[in-house]
Design an enzyme around this catalytic site. Sequence first.
Site, mmCIF file in Angstrom:
data_model
loop_
_atom_site.group_PDB
_atom_site.id
_atom_site.type_symbol
_atom_site.label_atom_id
_atom_site.label_comp_id
_atom_site.label_asym_id
_atom_site.label_seq_id
_atom_site.Cartn_x
_atom_site.Cartn_y
_atom_site.Cartn_z
ATOM 1 N N ASN A 144 47.678 36.511 38.920
ATOM 2 C CA ASN A 144 47.859 37.927 39.388
ATOM 3 C C ASN A 144 48.506 38.747 38.514
ATOM 4 O O ASN A 144 49.691 38.161 37.865
ATOM 5 C CB ASN A 144 48.714 37.796 40.795
ATOM 6 C CG ASN A 144 49.036 39.033 41.492
ATOM 7 O OD1 ASN A 144 49.493 39.930 40.789
ATOM 8 N ND2 ASN A 144 48.502 39.138 42.614
ATOM 9 N N SER A 187 52.730 46.316 44.279
ATOM 10 C CA SER A 187 54.081 46.397 43.816
ATOM 11 C C SER A 187 54.654 47.900 43.913
ATOM 12 O O SER A 187 53.599 48.726 44.057
ATOM 13 C CB SER A 187 54.358 46.128 42.539
ATOM 14 O OG SER A 187 53.634 47.173 41.704
HETATM 15 C C1 LIG Z 1 59.638 36.949 47.885
HETATM 16 C C2 LIG Z 1 58.241 37.241 47.960
HETATM 17 C C3 LIG Z 1 58.044 37.624 46.636
HETATM 18 C C4 LIG Z 1 56.479 38.392 46.469
HETATM 19 N N1 LIG Z 1 55.865 38.442 45.107
HETATM 20 C C5 LIG Z 1 54.525 39.000 45.100
HETATM 21 C C6 LIG Z 1 54.441 39.155 43.963
HETATM 22 O O1 LIG Z 1 54.847 38.969 42.717
HETATM 23 N N2 LIG Z 1 52.860 39.622 43.727
HETATM 24 C C7 LIG Z 1 52.140 39.862 44.832
HETATM 25 O O2 LIG Z 1 50.996 40.380 44.624
HETATM 26 N N3 LIG Z 1 52.570 39.750 45.994
HETATM 27 C C8 LIG Z 1 53.849 39.112 46.302
HETATM 28 N N4 LIG Z 1 54.480 38.928 47.386
HETATM 29 C C9 LIG Z 1 53.557 39.160 48.758
HETATM 30 C C10 LIG Z 1 52.759 37.923 49.038
HETATM 31 O O3 LIG Z 1 52.115 37.424 48.242
HETATM 32 C C11 LIG Z 1 52.143 38.114 50.407
HETATM 33 O O4 LIG Z 1 51.325 39.173 50.308
HETATM 34 C C12 LIG Z 1 53.288 38.418 51.520
HETATM 35 O O5 LIG Z 1 54.508 37.666 51.637
HETATM 36 C C13 LIG Z 1 52.738 38.208 52.830
HETATM 37 O O6 LIG Z 1 52.161 37.043 53.089
HETATM 38 P P1 LIG Z 1 53.059 36.110 54.017
HETATM 39 O O7 LIG Z 1 53.328 36.763 55.227
HETATM 40 O O8 LIG Z 1 52.454 34.692 54.184
HETATM 41 O O9 LIG Z 1 54.489 35.996 53.396
HETATM 42 C C14 LIG Z 1 55.877 38.560 47.594
HETATM 43 C C15 LIG Z 1 56.293 38.141 48.735
HETATM 44 C C16 LIG Z 1 57.445 37.651 49.145
HETATM 45 C C17 LIG Z 1 58.133 37.242 50.287
#
Ligand SMILES: Cc1cc2nc3c(=O)[nH]c(=O)nc-3n(C[C@H](O)[C@H](O)[C@H](O)COP(=O)(O)O)c2cc1C
Length: 328
Positions: free
Chosen positions: A113, A149
């Site tokens: 990514n 982001s």
């Molecule tokens: C602490 C944290 C860091 C994340 N960092 C990124 C990231 O660097 N790039 C990205 O595309 N999504 C990032 N996400 C989003 C996750 O990839 C995902 O879309 C989001 O957490 C929803 O999924 P979940 O409900 O399974 O946690 C991050 C989420 C969290 C909680």
Amino acid sequence: MFRYLVTALMHRRPPLGRRLAFARARLAARASWRWTGREAFPATFAPVQAMGLTFPNPLGIAAGFDKRGQLGRRAGALGFGCIEVGTLTPRDAAAYVASKPARGATGSILGVNIGMSPETAPPYAQHDYLVGLRAVWGQADYIAINLCSPRAAELLHPSRREILEALLVALKREQRALTAVSGRYVPLAVKVRLPPGAVELPEVVARLAALRFDALIAAIDGGPPATSQRYADWQAAEWQRRACDRIERLAAVLAGRLPIIAVGGIGSAQHVAGRLRAGATLVQLHDALVYEGPWVALAIQRAGTRGTWPGACATVPLRDATGPDARP
Ligand SMILES: Cc1cc2nc3c(=O)[nH]c(=O)nc-3n(C[C@H](O)[C@H](O)[C@H](O)COP(=O)(O)O)c2cc1C
């Protein structure tokens, strides 16, 4: 025991809780890999064809869990068919590539990514994404373009329509050029956030299909901060239903032109079955790995094997999303 510790830490010191969960997953994957020397893919799901790739199963780890690629393809030892490392900014991408050997042959599918630096202004976003794309091309099975982001999300504002269009066109052009030079096609998926409460689908969704990107990563989540309360809320049937409705609408709009990778609020076999039935081709998990621990993918697969959730094995529509349209 460990689960209580992580949950308590996620209340008080979330960054520490997440670091601990990641360290545990990394350790578990290493140990499992060493003992068995192979991926942990029970025959719950048939392999899924998407973006011209064969995913051993539809379960993936979402970006942000393994930011620097320390777990990487060993996610297969935890039962995941795919892992998306990053988000890598141009500087991170250079460091990542320098620290990694050439593309490994075994383990899960590896997505990388890429994103823009927080200090880059929207008009210069194209530079950052192209630098990232060129840097990770040789390492990735697919590349995810992160438009989630806070900085990148500015590109989705209607006033930035031309900048976004130029970026998407430039990415497809660069994909063609790199394919010609390297002799290897690397699919491009684009990650877009669709807040659960919003009614309209962003304009960019239709453009991605028209420009023939390879997949849409639909992040149905509210963005940061991802609190423990939000994880608890996701367990409610109403939240799950709303997320599935969003996927269903997306699938209707896209009409098979772009495979959907659903992410947000997925942590159990029922959640997975719901997203697949709504029209997703693949799913990704993030917070469930933190709260449920590293064996969550195997637990989901076991639930399917025992037939304890409707739609497991026999009836989950595992679709072949690879077709001529998946190519430039
Ligand atoms: C602490 C944290 C860091 C994340 N960092 C990124 C990231 O660097 N790039 C990205 O595309 N999504 C990032 N996400 C989003 C996750 O990839 C995902 O879309 C989001 O957490 C929803 O999924 P979940 O409900 O399974 O946690 C991050 C989420 C969290 C909680």
